[in-house]
Design a protein around this motif. Structure first.
Motif, PDB file in Angstrom:
ATOM      1  N   SER A 148       7.770   1.348   8.556  1.00 40.68           N
ATOM      2  CA  SER A 148       6.457   1.250   9.184  1.00 40.68           C
ATOM      3  C   SER A 148       6.390   0.161  10.241  1.00 40.68           C
ATOM      4  N   ARG A 149       5.625   0.478  11.315  1.00 42.18           N
ATOM      5  CA  ARG A 149       5.275  -0.507  12.334  1.00 42.18           C
ATOM      6  C   ARG A 149       3.780  -0.816  12.284  1.00 42.18           C
ATOM      7  N   ASP A 150       3.147  -0.475  11.189  1.00 43.91           N
ATOM      8  CA  ASP A 150       1.713  -0.732  11.040  1.00 43.91           C
ATOM      9  C   ASP A 150       1.447  -2.223  10.879  1.00 43.91           C
ATOM     10  N   ASN A 151       0.325  -2.674  11.424  1.00 38.56           N
ATOM     11  CA  ASN A 151      -0.121  -4.053  11.269  1.00 38.56           C
ATOM     12  C   ASN A 151      -1.276  -4.190  10.281  1.00 38.56           C
ATOM     13  N   ASP A 152      -1.838  -3.072   9.876  1.00 38.51           N
ATOM     14  CA  ASP A 152      -2.985  -3.067   8.982  1.00 38.51           C
ATOM     15  C   ASP A 152      -2.576  -2.434   7.657  1.00 38.51           C
ATOM     16  N   ARG A 153      -2.792  -3.143   6.558  1.00 41.92           N
ATOM     17  CA  ARG A 153      -2.334  -2.652   5.253  1.00 41.92           C
ATOM     18  C   ARG A 153      -3.048  -1.364   4.861  1.00 41.92           C
ATOM     19  N   ARG A 154      -4.344  -1.270   5.121  1.00 45.77           N
ATOM     20  CA  ARG A 154      -5.078  -0.060   4.750  1.00 45.77           C
ATOM     21  C   ARG A 154      -4.546   1.151   5.511  1.00 45.77           C
ATOM     22  N   GLU A 155      -4.280   0.991   6.805  1.00 51.69           N
ATOM     23  CA  GLU A 155      -3.743   2.098   7.591  1.00 51.69           C
ATOM     24  C   GLU A 155      -2.341   2.474   7.115  1.00 51.69           C
ATOM     25  N   PHE A 156      -1.549   1.470   6.761  1.00 52.55           N
ATOM     26  CA  PHE A 156      -0.218   1.746   6.216  1.00 52.55           C
ATOM     27  C   PHE A 156      -0.314   2.582   4.951  1.00 52.55           C
ATOM     28  N   ASP A 157      -1.183   2.173   4.036  1.00 51.73           N
ATOM     29  CA  ASP A 157      -1.315   2.891   2.766  1.00 51.73           C
ATOM     30  C   ASP A 157      -1.792   4.322   2.986  1.00 51.73           C
ATOM     31  N   GLN A 158      -2.765   4.504   3.863  1.00 47.88           N
ATOM     32  CA  GLN A 158      -3.290   5.843   4.126  1.00 47.88           C
ATOM     33  C   GLN A 158      -2.238   6.733   4.786  1.00 47.88           C
ATOM     34  N   TYR A 159      -1.505   6.167   5.715  1.00 53.07           N
ATOM     35  CA  TYR A 159      -0.488   6.934   6.443  1.00 53.07           C
ATOM     36  C   TYR A 159       0.680   7.285   5.527  1.00 53.07           C
ATOM     37  N   ALA A 160       1.165   6.295   4.769  1.00 56.08           N
ATOM     38  CA  ALA A 160       2.299   6.530   3.876  1.00 56.08           C
ATOM     39  C   ALA A 160       1.950   7.538   2.784  1.00 56.08           C
ATOM     40  N   ALA A 161       0.683   7.571   2.368  1.00 54.21           N
ATOM     41  CA  ALA A 161       0.272   8.491   1.309  1.00 54.21           C
ATOM     42  C   ALA A 161       0.423   9.955   1.712  1.00 54.21           C
ATOM     43  N   LYS A 162       0.457  10.221   3.012  1.00 56.64           N
ATOM     44  CA  LYS A 162       0.605  11.596   3.497  1.00 56.64           C
ATOM     45  C   LYS A 162       2.061  12.050   3.546  1.00 56.64           C
ATOM     46  N   MET A 163       2.977  11.109   3.337  1.00 59.45           N
ATOM     47  CA  MET A 163       4.402  11.407   3.511  1.00 59.45           C
ATOM     48  C   MET A 163       5.066  11.670   2.165  1.00 59.45           C
ATOM     49  N   PRO A 164       5.828  12.762   2.046  1.00 58.39           N
ATOM     50  CA  PRO A 164       6.453  13.110   0.764  1.00 58.39           C
ATOM     51  C   PRO A 164       7.822  12.470   0.572  1.00 58.39           C
ATOM     52  N   TRP A 165       8.057  11.312   1.177  1.00 61.26           N
ATOM     53  CA  TRP A 165       9.354  10.670   1.088  1.00 61.26           C
ATOM     54  C   TRP A 165       9.195   9.182   0.787  1.00 61.26           C
ATOM     55  N   MET A 166      10.293   8.464   0.818  1.00 60.93           N
ATOM     56  CA  MET A 166      10.314   7.052   0.458  1.00 60.93           C
ATOM     57  C   MET A 166       9.784   6.190   1.599  1.00 60.93           C
ATOM     58  N   ARG A 167       9.512   4.933   1.274  1.00 59.58           N
ATOM     59  CA  ARG A 167       9.048   4.011   2.295  1.00 59.58           C
ATOM     60  C   ARG A 167       9.478   2.587   1.959  1.00 59.58           C
ATOM     61  N   LEU A 168       9.682   1.779   3.006  1.00 54.84           N
ATOM     62  CA  LEU A 168       9.880   0.348   2.828  1.00 54.84           C
ATOM     63  C   LEU A 168       8.512  -0.315   2.684  1.00 54.84           C
ATOM     64  N   PRO A 169       8.458  -1.499   2.098  1.00 54.40           N
ATOM     65  CA  PRO A 169       7.167  -2.175   1.924  1.00 54.40           C
ATOM     66  C   PRO A 169       6.486  -2.474   3.258  1.00 54.40           C
ATOM     67  N   PHE A 170       5.194  -2.694   3.199  1.00 55.20           N
ATOM     68  CA  PHE A 170       4.393  -3.051   4.359  1.00 55.20           C
ATOM     69  C   PHE A 170       4.914  -4.343   4.984  1.00 55.20           C
ATOM     70  N   ARG A 171       5.033  -4.315   6.314  1.00 56.12           N
ATOM     71  CA  ARG A 171       5.487  -5.471   7.101  1.00 56.12           C
ATOM     72  C   ARG A 171       6.825  -6.007   6.605  1.00 56.12           C
ATOM     73  N   ASP A 172       7.732  -5.124   6.266  1.00 55.81           N
ATOM     74  CA  ASP A 172       9.061  -5.520   5.812  1.00 55.81           C
ATOM     75  C   ASP A 172       9.889  -5.961   7.023  1.00 55.81           C
ATOM     76  N   GLY A 173      10.450  -7.158   6.967  1.00 53.16           N
ATOM     77  CA  GLY A 173      11.207  -7.693   8.093  1.00 53.16           C
ATOM     78  C   GLY A 173      12.447  -6.906   8.434  1.00 53.16           C
ATOM     79  N   ARG A 174      12.942  -6.113   7.498  1.00 48.94           N
ATOM     80  CA  ARG A 174      14.138  -5.316   7.784  1.00 48.94           C
ATOM     81  C   ARG A 174      13.871  -4.224   8.815  1.00 48.94           C
ATOM     82  N   VAL A 175      12.599  -3.831   8.970  1.00 45.73           N
ATOM     83  CA  VAL A 175      12.270  -2.818   9.977  1.00 45.73           C
ATOM     84  C   VAL A 175      12.580  -3.360  11.370  1.00 45.73           C
ATOM     85  N   ASP A 176      12.191  -4.600  11.650  1.00 45.10           N
ATOM     86  CA  ASP A 176      12.498  -5.209  12.942  1.00 45.10           C
ATOM     87  C   ASP A 176      14.004  -5.302  13.156  1.00 45.10           C
TER      88      ASP A 176
END
Length: 200
Positions: free
Chosen positions: A89-117
């Motif tokens: 994720s490149r989301d900056n807002d936790r609520r938007e991250f949660d809502q967006y990730a909830a639509k995806m049927p796959w895995m995800r890294l945590p919100f604002r995870d530094g490994r994404v950068d």
């Protein structure tokens, strides 16, 4: 298009081993070894592949592409392909991250995870959405699978090894126009015309 370039692989497996592991749709942590472990016979499935999906709810092209990717992902699963996706994720807002990730049927890294950068820097990613496909060894198979899926919704060309591009190291004119004209200030917070640092 040219075949996949023969270049050194990013140590994506090592990177994902450090810190919290990805979680599945039920919130269960998935260790890196499990994520990359082949689930079925390689001869039948073509081997294990993992897609790293760089995206954000704030990005209109991402919200357009995500349903297309969901369709293709589900088709490949139905056909028994040994394929998984990790939402980076490149989301900056936790609520938007949660809502967006909830639509995806796959895995995800945590919100604002530094490994994404770090992954974006290693893969020279300058815009989103971007889908990078790696094999079970962590080697890049396709760094531009996002361009394949709109033309290959059923995954007939999976894992899209013919779709690779070389980064110019600079944002495209189209990306800058999208930031300036469509995303406005919110887009400015999400995207940067400066590439992320190559080393932490």
């Amino acid at each position: 298009m040219a075949n996949a370039p023969n270049r050194p692989a990013v140590d994506v497996k090592g990177l994902l081993t450090v810190g919290m592991p990805p979680t599945d749709v039920a919130g269960r942590p998935v260790p890196c070894d499990e994520l990359f472990a082949p689930k079925w016979d390689r001869a039948a499935t073509g081997g294990r592949h993992v897609g790293l999906y760089f995206s954000a709810h704030l990005c209109p092209p991402c919200r357009t592409f995500t349903p297309q990717l969901i369709h293709t992902y589900q088709r490949l699963k139905q056909e028994g392909k040994d394929f998984e996706i990790v939402f980076c994720s490149r989301d900056n807002d936790r609520r938007e991250f949660d809502q967006y990730a909830a639509k995806m049927p796959w895995m995800r890294l945590p919100f604002r995870d530094g490994r994404v950068d770090r992954l974006m820097a290693e893969y020279h990613i300058q815009s989103i959405p971007t889908l990078v496909i790696v094999n079970e060894e962590g080697h890049v198979v396709s760094n531009n699978a996002r361009m394949a899926i709109p033309h290959d919704a059923d995954g007939n060309e999976y894992p899209w090894a013919a779709y690779n591009s070389k980064s110019s190291g600079r944002p495209t004119v189209l990306m800058m126009l999208a930031v300036a004209l469509v995303l406005g200030y919110a887009g400015h917070r999400l995207f940067s015309v400066r590439p992320p640092p190559m080393k932490l």
